[in-house]
Design a protein around this motif. Sequence first.
Motif, short mmCIF file in Angstrom:
data_model
loop_
_atom_site.label_atom_id
_atom_site.label_comp_id
_atom_site.label_asym_id
_atom_site.label_seq_id
_atom_site.Cartn_x
_atom_site.Cartn_y
_atom_site.Cartn_z
N THR A 150 0.83 -1.19 0.00
CA THR A 150 0.00 0.00 0.00
C THR A 150 0.88 1.25 0.00
O THR A 150 2.06 1.19 0.26
N ARG A 151 0.28 2.39 -0.29
CA ARG A 151 1.02 3.65 -0.26
C ARG A 151 1.38 3.97 1.19
O ARG A 151 0.51 3.98 2.06
N PRO A 152 2.66 4.26 1.49
CA PRO A 152 3.06 4.56 2.87
C PRO A 152 2.61 5.96 3.30
O PRO A 152 3.06 6.96 2.73
N PRO A 153 1.71 6.08 4.26
CA PRO A 153 1.18 7.39 4.65
C PRO A 153 2.13 8.16 5.56
O PRO A 153 2.99 7.58 6.22
N THR A 154 1.94 9.47 5.60
CA THR A 154 2.72 10.31 6.50
C THR A 154 2.07 10.30 7.88
O THR A 154 0.92 9.86 8.06
N VAL A 155 2.80 10.81 8.87
CA VAL A 155 2.30 10.83 10.23
C VAL A 155 1.05 11.68 10.37
O VAL A 155 0.06 11.26 10.98
N ASP A 156 1.07 12.87 9.78
CA ASP A 156 -0.08 13.76 9.92
C ASP A 156 -1.32 13.20 9.24
O ASP A 156 -2.44 13.49 9.65
N GLU A 157 -1.13 12.37 8.21
CA GLU A 157 -2.27 11.73 7.56
C GLU A 157 -2.89 10.70 8.50
O GLU A 157 -4.11 10.67 8.69
N VAL A 158 -2.05 9.86 9.10
CA VAL A 158 -2.55 8.77 9.95
C VAL A 158 -3.23 9.31 11.20
O VAL A 158 -4.20 8.73 11.68
N GLU A 159 -2.74 10.42 11.71
CA GLU A 159 -3.35 11.00 12.91
C GLU A 159 -4.80 11.43 12.67
O GLU A 159 -5.56 11.60 13.62
N LYS A 160 -5.19 11.59 11.40
CA LYS A 160 -6.55 12.01 11.08
C LYS A 160 -7.41 10.83 10.61
O LYS A 160 -8.57 11.03 10.23
N TYR A 161 -6.86 9.63 10.62
CA TYR A 161 -7.59 8.47 10.11
C TYR A 161 -8.87 8.20 10.89
O TYR A 161 -8.93 8.33 12.12
N ASP A 162 -9.91 7.77 10.15
CA ASP A 162 -11.10 7.20 10.74
C ASP A 162 -10.84 5.70 10.92
O ASP A 162 -9.90 5.16 10.32
N PRO A 163 -11.65 5.02 11.73
CA PRO A 163 -11.39 3.60 12.00
C PRO A 163 -11.17 2.73 10.76
O PRO A 163 -10.26 1.92 10.72
N HIS A 164 -12.00 2.91 9.71
CA HIS A 164 -11.87 2.03 8.55
C HIS A 164 -10.60 2.29 7.75
O HIS A 164 -10.15 1.43 6.99
N HIS A 165 -9.98 3.46 7.94
CA HIS A 165 -8.73 3.76 7.23
C HIS A 165 -7.57 2.91 7.75
O HIS A 165 -6.62 2.65 7.01
N TRP A 166 -7.66 2.50 9.02
CA TRP A 166 -6.56 1.74 9.61
C TRP A 166 -6.43 0.34 8.99
O TRP A 166 -5.39 -0.30 9.11
#
Length: 227
Positions: A150-166
Amino acid sequence: MTAYNYLLEDSYKRRLTQYQYLLRSLHPSIKSKVKRLVDIVGGLFGLGITMIIAIPIAISMAISDPGPLLYSQVRCGLHGRPFRIWKFRSMVVGADKMKHLVKNEASGHIFKNTNDPRITCLGAFLRRTSIDEFPQFWNVLVGDMSLVGTRPPTVDEVEKYDPHHWERLKVKPGITGEWQVNGRSTVKDFEDIVKMDIDYQRKWSLGYDLSLIFKTIQVVFNKSGAC
């Protein structure tokens, strides 16, 4: 404060702990020894090419835009664990500090700008040909990434993730994947990327990985979807 220390802040650790239950099950690709063997062989081969092309890139960069040859950034890998990704530098020095000045043309937890003014002339070529990604073969060799994932996300992106994004963090990030062969930089809706990543997990097999690698080579040579 370094990006790595930032990633270890309590806010990120709380988010990781909060959704740890979503990441409990190991995806079959993580347990596959053959996939890891393919990654090691591919990583060694790719690093060999990287060392060869690094020389002309370094010379061109020294002439056109003096500064570091490589660019690194902390990204989130398998199960949200932090790692430092490497690329040939394609932007001006200090580009991260200028990010807030550039309009985000993407929708959701991802940043894209087709004509990002921070990209150098040499960097535009490196990105268009995907040569800027070659140092990531080191990340593959040490096990932080896979050839396909998968595309490796940045930290600031992951901090905004909703449950299904994980769910997309259940496999290792890859140099290529569904997003690479199905639009690359033309895909600007984060939810579409999430769907592709989940679809990859569902369809995964060693044969499917190999097919995505061959499709990626075709896409790169055709320069379709690159920016």
